[in-house]
Design an enzyme around this catalytic site. Structure first.
Site, short mmCIF file in Angstrom:
data_model
loop_
_atom_site.label_atom_id
_atom_site.label_comp_id
_atom_site.label_asym_id
_atom_site.label_seq_id
_atom_site.Cartn_x
_atom_site.Cartn_y
_atom_site.Cartn_z
N GLY A 429 1.29 -1.07 0.21
CA GLY A 429 -0.03 -0.01 -0.13
C GLY A 429 0.83 0.84 -0.21
N GLY A 434 -0.22 2.45 7.65
CA GLY A 434 -0.41 0.94 9.25
C GLY A 434 0.48 0.19 8.62
N SER A 797 -4.65 1.46 -19.05
CA SER A 797 -5.74 1.47 -18.14
C SER A 797 -6.42 2.64 -19.06
CB SER A 797 -5.76 1.53 -17.36
OG SER A 797 -4.76 2.72 -16.72
N LYS A 840 -8.15 3.57 -6.83
CA LYS A 840 -8.44 4.03 -8.28
C LYS A 840 -9.92 5.28 -7.44
CE LYS A 840 -6.37 2.85 -11.62
NZ LYS A 840 -6.78 1.52 -13.96
#
Length: 908
Positions: A429, A434, A797, A840
């Protein structure tokens, strides 16, 4: 070389006290007449002399023993006419010889030929004799190395000591000749050693000579030290202090002896400290031995420890090898082996409230992250059930053993529980979501120690596997170091930034070294190069963190279970700021909860207008800036209040910061208001944090011809929106692409324009079929641009966004500014799925996008990964074809379709 039998050799008398031993080399001056005689011998390629030591003048002139020597070199003097400059003869000792009968010495300048008998060097000495010889030789070599003033000479003695330690029994007699020839000793001792023809006798004489020489060296050093101290009369104070230390040393030795009496002696000064160090060193060695003995019998670590301990006892204490072995044994015994390691107590795992407390711990430390918490609870549930099952199995085995014993049957050995293999979780991530702190929470929930290993910038494989002991300053790798710090074989180890570890180079491949660490089928016998004993890592819970999966090798990624942390919604950020970030900053800046409060609207304003990111680090920094600003105001308010009200009023304000809120409108003599505003409203943030960063972009986002908004994922894993801009300009009908675009996204632009040209008539852009919209009525070029040209952009994309931008440019219809889209296209008009949907969608939500166009195949990703509160605030259009995407973007009646395109799907 071993020579047998007898022969006739010319005899060369060596002046007293020269002795030539086998394997040694000797250079001595000789006269011209003797040199001429030796030159006549050099015609023979195998010229050998009998080098006989000349006895002392007061001893009998008969000799019996000598050395067969080869002539290595004969050096003529520079001035051969000078009678004072002698010749130099170099001899190399080959083998001991003896004379059948003593010979009478007549002349020194002649080479008489005598019958000699070669002494055999065959035979293997006893093991005890060889060990005694080795010990005496190592003690002497160690003392010579310590006393040597030249570093090169010291290294030479240490190298010889290493050779002596590994010498075999067959080569011990040869090594005795080498060492006796190299070590200075007295003439009678060397002569007696030369006369020792038996191998056993020769080693015993060499041992006695080495012990004697060691004692001489020690006494000589003490005498030299005493002489040096006596000569330093100018430094009287120094001399007296040394004399006092010597007296204290003698008194301490008397006190420590059994016959010593009298209190108060030997308890102070430098000598006592040295003795304490010696005692501490002895205690450390004793503790090291106890740890080795405590290891499991017949285990690999115990066998290695015992072998190294025996080597340690044979090596002198001051040598370098002694320190290397001792450091290794300290590392070996400090590792959490099964004999000295603890695991999670079974009583804790069998507690019915174990899972409840673990879930409460995760919820208390982190808000949201439901998917990760669910996976961790699955692991904890398996650990608990396995512990209960093992307990039941142990009880059943105990009952079986009792029954077998009562029936007189030999009981079977109990089966050992293998425990639960720790999963390899990979948290992927953006920064600030975290990932690292989540590992600490997992360790708390499990009740295990936590260790963090940072892999960012690791370029050497040895940092993972450790250095081999042959290298200077070698040590174990980071995995073994983490286990030693944890003190248990089941800690939680966090491998941070695994995507930034180096790949193959001349130092090895650190990423490949992690394969064995993270493979559940291999890490039960992990091999560290320094420890060199298999280490069990199967009970370790490994947690890896990464910002992206692109730079992680495929084999390493295959070992991990990927769990994505795409980012937080605004609602989650609001809860995180209220529960964690704001109290942390208030406490760090010296305020209390009653002295400062940020409203929900203020926190949301900070999150939306100042810190638009996937994580919460920038949000915490912004909140910290607000708290520091209010801390300055509070300090200034207290200082000005002190001048008017005195110390008592100040103390009352410190106890209750809201006390002055009741005194509205009151001012002190300096004109400063007594009212303290503890609450921060949204309208005050611009004065504290400045102009909002994202306010300008919100105003710039508008409905405009040829402009649409696509969804992107940055290199750090954060989602967001990116405008796709297109304009028409006079030209030759070409397409121009700018914005630092990669090959894949350039191909998407060409596919999009080709599809628009093919379907221009159906879309109402041209008046007839087969007409190029870029050449009728005027010839134009189309320029497509993606802003932020300094950032590299690539990926499959952006097809839908480019088609909508071309259709908007050529038809004049505009796409609403609250619509964003993502998806790839084909020439047949299909819309194919893309990745990063959760990131997204969250990026679009942060940018206040309300309608999102996605491929139909990504519908499951939205339902599974996107939070329910986000889905409720946004409208999703899932499309299969480009026609459906155009209708969702422009509206059903916005374009002048001349016919409805029907997509036929095969049902075969």
């Amino acid at each position: 070389m071993t020579v047998m039998g007898s022969s006739k050799l010319p005899v060369l008398l060596l002046p007293h006290p020269l002795i030539l031993l086998p394997t040694a080399r000797l250079t001595l001056p000789i006269s011209r007449s003797l040199a001429d005689a030796i030159l006549s011998l050099l015609d023979d390629s195998d010229a050998v002399l009998a080098a006989i030591p000349l006895p002392a003048p007061d001893s009998p002139s008969e000799v019996t023993y000598g050395t067969a020597a080869r002539i290595a070199r004969l050096v003529r003097p520079r001035n051969q006419s000078s009678p004072t400059q002698p010749y130099l003869l170099s001899l190399h000792g080959v083998e001991r010889i003896r004379f059948p009968s003593p010979i009478q010495i007549v002349q020194l300048d002649t080479l008489p030929v005598q019958n000699v008998v070669y002494s055999s060097s065959d035979g293997i000495p006893s093991r005890d004799t060889v060990e005694a010889f080795k010990h005496a030789a190592l003690v002497l070599l160690d003392r010579l190395a310590k006393d040597s003033l030249q570093p090169q000479r010291k290294d030479d003695w240490l190298r010889v000591a290493a050779i002596v330690e590994d010498i075999s029994e067959q080569r011990a007699a040869w090594m005795a000749d080498v060492l006796v020839a190299a070590v200075s000793s007295q003439y009678p001792d060397r002569l007696a050693f030369l006369a020792a023809t038996d191998v056993e006798d020769r080693l015993r004489r060499a041992t006695e000579l080495f012990v004697k020489q060691s004692s001489i060296q020690e006494v000589s050093k003490k005498i030299a030290s005493a002489v040096d101290e006596s000569f330093s009369r100018q430094q009287k104070e120094y001399f007296l202090r040394q004399q006092l230390a010597a007296i204290q040393r003698e008194l301490h030795s008397l006190q420590s002896s059994p016959a010593s009496v009298g209190p108060g002696f030997g308890t102070g000064g430098a000598t006592s400290e040295l003795d304490d160090d010696d005692q501490a060193d002895a205690d450390d060695l004793a503790d090291l031995r106890r740890k080795i003995e405590a290891l499991n019998v017949n285990s690999e670590e115990r066998k290695v420890g015992v072998r190294e301990w025996r080597r340690l006892k044979r090596i002198p204490q001051g040598s370098v090898e002694n320190g290397v072995i001792r450091s290794y044994l300290e590392w070996l015994t400090s590792m959490p082996w099964p004999s000295n390691s603890t695991t999670t107590p079974p009583d804790v795992l069998k507690d019915p409230s174990f899972l409840t407390r673990a879930r409460a711990q995760l919820d208390a430390d982190h808000y949201g992250l439901d998917q990760i918490k669910r996976r961790l609870m699955e692991y904890l549930a398996v650990v608990r059930l396995r512990a209960v099952a093992d307990t039941t199995q142990t009880q059943a085995q105990g009952d079986t053993l009792s029954t077998d014993a009562s029936l007189g049957v030999t009981p079977a050995p109990p089966k050992k529980s293998k425990g639960v293999k720790g999963p390899i979780l990979l948290f992927v991530g953006p920064p600030g979501t975290g990932k690292t702190s989540l590992g600490q929470s997992i360790a708390k929930a499990l009740g295990r120690p936590f260790q963090r290993i940072s892999l960012g910038g690791v370029r050497d494989e040895a940092e993972i596997r450790g250095h081999r002991r042959t290298y200077v300053a070698s040590g174990p790798g980071s995995i073994v170091q983490a286990l030693r710090k944890a003190g248990r074989n089941d800690p939680v180890i966090l491998l941070d930034e695994v995507d930034k570890v180096g790949h193959s180079n001349f130092h090895g491949d650190p990423a490949a070294a992690l394969l064995e660490v993270l493979d559940p089928e291999q890490n039960h016998s992990f091999n560290d190069h320094y420890i060199n004993v298999p280490v069990d890592l199967s009970q370790v819970l490994f947690i890896c963190t990464s910002n992206t999966l692109d730079t992680i090798s495929a084999p390493l990624l295959d070992r991990c279970e990927v769990v994505e942390l795409s980012g937080y919604t605004y609602d989650e950020k609001l809860h995180i700021a209220k529960r964690f970030l704001l109290p942390k900053q208030i406490n760090a800046n010296g305020l209390s909860d009653s002295q400062l409060t940020l409203t929900d609207d203020a926190l949301l304003h900070v999150a939306t207008m100042y810190t638009r990111e996937a994580g919460v680090r920038s949000l915490e920094r912004a909140i910290g800036a607000v708290v520091r600003f209010k801390a300055v105001e509070w300090a200034e308010w207290l200082d000005k209040g002190n001048g008017a009200a005195g110390g008592e009023g100040n103390a009352k304000r410190n106890e209750n910061g809201n006390e002055n809120e009741k005194q509205d409108g009151n001012t002190n003599e300096n004109g400063v208001g007594n009212e303290w505003r503890a609450t921060v409203e949204p309208h005050e943030l611009e004065k504290i944090l400045g102009i909002p960063r994202w306010d300008g972009e919100e105003r710039d986002r508008e409905e405009k011809r040829g402009v649409v908004y696509g969804l992107v994922v940055t290199g750090m894993g954060e989602g967001g929106i990116l405008p796709v801009e297109s304009i028409a300009l006079p030209g030759t009908g070409r397409l121009k692409l700018t914005g630092s675009l990669g090959d894949v996204i350039k191909e998407s632009g060409e596919i999009a324009l080709s599809w628009v040209k093919t379907h221009a008539f159906e879309l109402g852009i041209t008046a007839g079929r087969g007409v190029d919209p870029l050449k009728v009525p005027d010839v134009i070029d189309v320029h497509l641009h993606l802003p932020a040209g300094a950032q590299k952009k690539d990926g499959p994309s952006a097809g839908i966004a480019m088609i909508c931008a071309f259709v908007s440019l050529l038809s004049g219809a505009c796409v609403p500014k609250d619509i964003a889209m993502t998806g790839e296209i084909t020439l047949r008009g299909r819309v194919t799925p893309v990745g990063g949907i959760r990131m997204k969608v969250l990026g679009a939500h942060r940018a206040q996008i309300r309608k999102v166009i996605l491929p139909w195949a990504n519908r499951k990703d939205v339902e599974h990964d996107v939070a329910l509160e986000v889905r409720r605030e946004m409208q999703f259009f899932f499309v299969r074809t480009i026609d459906e995407a155009l209708q969702a973007a422009f509206g059903r009646g916005a374009l002048g379709w001349r016919k409805e395109t029907v997509l036929l799907e095969s049902r075969l």
